[in-house]
Design a protein around this motif. Structure first.
Motif, PDB file in Angstrom:
ATOM      1  N   ASN A 116      14.416  -6.593  -4.189  1.00 59.95           N
ATOM      2  CA  ASN A 116      13.614  -6.588  -5.398  1.00 59.95           C
ATOM      3  C   ASN A 116      12.149  -6.773  -5.011  1.00 59.95           C
ATOM      4  OD1 ASN A 116      12.328  -6.983  -7.815  1.00 59.95           O
ATOM      5  ND2 ASN A 116      13.827  -8.454  -8.604  1.00 59.95           N
ATOM      6  N   GLN A 117      11.327  -5.840  -5.382  1.00 67.99           N
ATOM      7  CA  GLN A 117       9.907  -5.913  -5.062  1.00 67.99           C
ATOM      8  C   GLN A 117       9.067  -5.879  -6.323  1.00 67.99           C
ATOM      9  OE1 GLN A 117       8.841  -3.027  -2.091  1.00 67.99           O
ATOM     10  NE2 GLN A 117      10.227  -3.916  -0.589  1.00 67.99           N
ATOM     11  N   GLY A 118       9.581  -6.478  -7.380  1.00 69.80           N
ATOM     12  CA  GLY A 118       8.822  -6.562  -8.616  1.00 69.80           C
ATOM     13  C   GLY A 118       8.467  -5.216  -9.198  1.00 69.80           C
ATOM     14  N   GLY A 119       9.337  -4.235  -9.054  1.00 69.63           N
ATOM     15  CA  GLY A 119       9.099  -2.922  -9.629  1.00 69.63           C
ATOM     16  C   GLY A 119       8.346  -1.962  -8.744  1.00 69.63           C
ATOM     17  N   LYS A 120       7.863  -2.423  -7.584  1.00 75.66           N
ATOM     18  CA  LYS A 120       7.081  -1.546  -6.700  1.00 75.66           C
ATOM     19  C   LYS A 120       7.922  -0.357  -6.211  1.00 75.66           C
ATOM     20  CE  LYS A 120       5.060  -5.167  -4.363  1.00 75.66           C
ATOM     21  NZ  LYS A 120       4.540  -5.738  -3.133  1.00 75.66           N
ATOM     22  N   MET A 121       9.207  -0.587  -5.907  1.00 76.73           N
ATOM     23  CA  MET A 121      10.054   0.504  -5.426  1.00 76.73           C
ATOM     24  C   MET A 121      10.281   1.541  -6.512  1.00 76.73           C
ATOM     25  SD  MET A 121      10.569   0.188  -2.248  1.00 76.73           S
ATOM     26  CE  MET A 121      11.931   1.255  -1.871  1.00 76.73           C
ATOM     27  N   CYS A 122      10.435   1.084  -7.767  1.00 77.51           N
ATOM     28  CA  CYS A 122      10.616   2.033  -8.870  1.00 77.51           C
ATOM     29  C   CYS A 122       9.376   2.892  -9.042  1.00 77.51           C
ATOM     30  CB  CYS A 122      10.922   1.287 -10.164  1.00 77.51           C
ATOM     31  SG  CYS A 122      12.536   0.502 -10.165  1.00 77.51           S
ATOM     32  N   LEU A 124       7.166   3.568  -6.735  1.00 76.29           N
ATOM     33  CA  LEU A 124       7.085   4.441  -5.574  1.00 76.29           C
ATOM     34  C   LEU A 124       8.064   5.606  -5.710  1.00 76.29           C
ATOM     35  CD1 LEU A 124       5.883   4.908  -2.772  1.00 76.29           C
ATOM     36  CD2 LEU A 124       7.674   3.443  -1.845  1.00 76.29           C
ATOM     37  N   ALA A 125       9.278   5.331  -6.183  1.00 69.30           N
ATOM     38  CA  ALA A 125      10.294   6.378  -6.331  1.00 69.30           C
ATOM     39  C   ALA A 125       9.869   7.416  -7.370  1.00 69.30           C
ATOM     40  CB  ALA A 125      11.630   5.762  -6.716  1.00 69.30           C
ATOM     41  N   ARG A 126       9.167   6.969  -8.411  1.00 71.23           N
ATOM     42  CA  ARG A 126       8.719   7.903  -9.443  1.00 71.23           C
ATOM     43  C   ARG A 126       7.629   8.836  -8.938  1.00 71.23           C
ATOM     44  NH1 ARG A 126       8.267   3.231 -13.348  1.00 71.23           N
ATOM     45  NH2 ARG A 126      10.398   2.959 -14.022  1.00 71.23           N
ATOM     46  N   SER A 127       6.856   8.377  -7.957  1.00 67.97           N
ATOM     47  CA  SER A 127       5.707   9.190  -7.510  1.00 67.97           C
ATOM     48  C   SER A 127       6.082  10.257  -6.501  1.00 67.97           C
ATOM     49  CB  SER A 127       4.640   8.323  -6.898  1.00 67.97           C
ATOM     50  OG  SER A 127       5.141   7.607  -5.780  1.00 67.97           O
TER      51      SER A 127
END
Length: 127
Positions: A116-122, A124-127
């Motif tokens: 869990n990275q506080g939404g950073k991975m989500c 990043l995945a969207r970009s």
């Protein structure tokens, strides 16, 4: 079927289920089909109308399923998954631990734990 390095995942454990339900993999994902596998002792207890399937009995899907199973055997797809799985996991384990903390699997059926990275991975995945 075959993606864990064995025809069925339960084959890794040396167990034989009383009932086994198979879905889309029977046709290689080409047509919807399902199947229920069991010994006569169990199957003969099921009376007409007690078991049904949205995807059962389609003759074309059944023929595709048979051919798909032939390809699985003839092209040794389970053996290939068994051989390639460790190579794939080894490469995944080279990803930074802050991005992927755990890699596990059998054959080519694998999972990664993304911390869990506080939404950073989500983001990043969207970009």
């Amino acid at each position: 079927m075959g993606r864990t390095g064995r025809r069925l995942a339960c084959d890794h454990e040396g167990v034989r289920p009383d009932i086994l339900i198979l879905g889309k993999t029977i046709s290689g994902g080409v047509l919807p089909i399902s199947a229920l596998l069991a010994d006569d002792e169990i199957m003969l207890c099921i009376k007409p109308g007690e078991h049904g399937s949205t995807y059962a009995g389609n003759p074309l899907a059944c023929k595709v399923g048979i051919e798909s199973l032939k390809v699985l055997e003839e092209e040794k797809l389970a053996e290939n998954a068994d051989r390639l799985g460790p190579i794939f996991r080894q490469e995944l384990q080279t990803i930074s631990k802050d991005k992927v903390s755990v890699v596990r699997g059998k054959g080519l059926l694998n999972a990664m734990v993304v911390p869990n990275q506080g939404g950073k991975m989500c983001t990043l995945a969207r970009s």
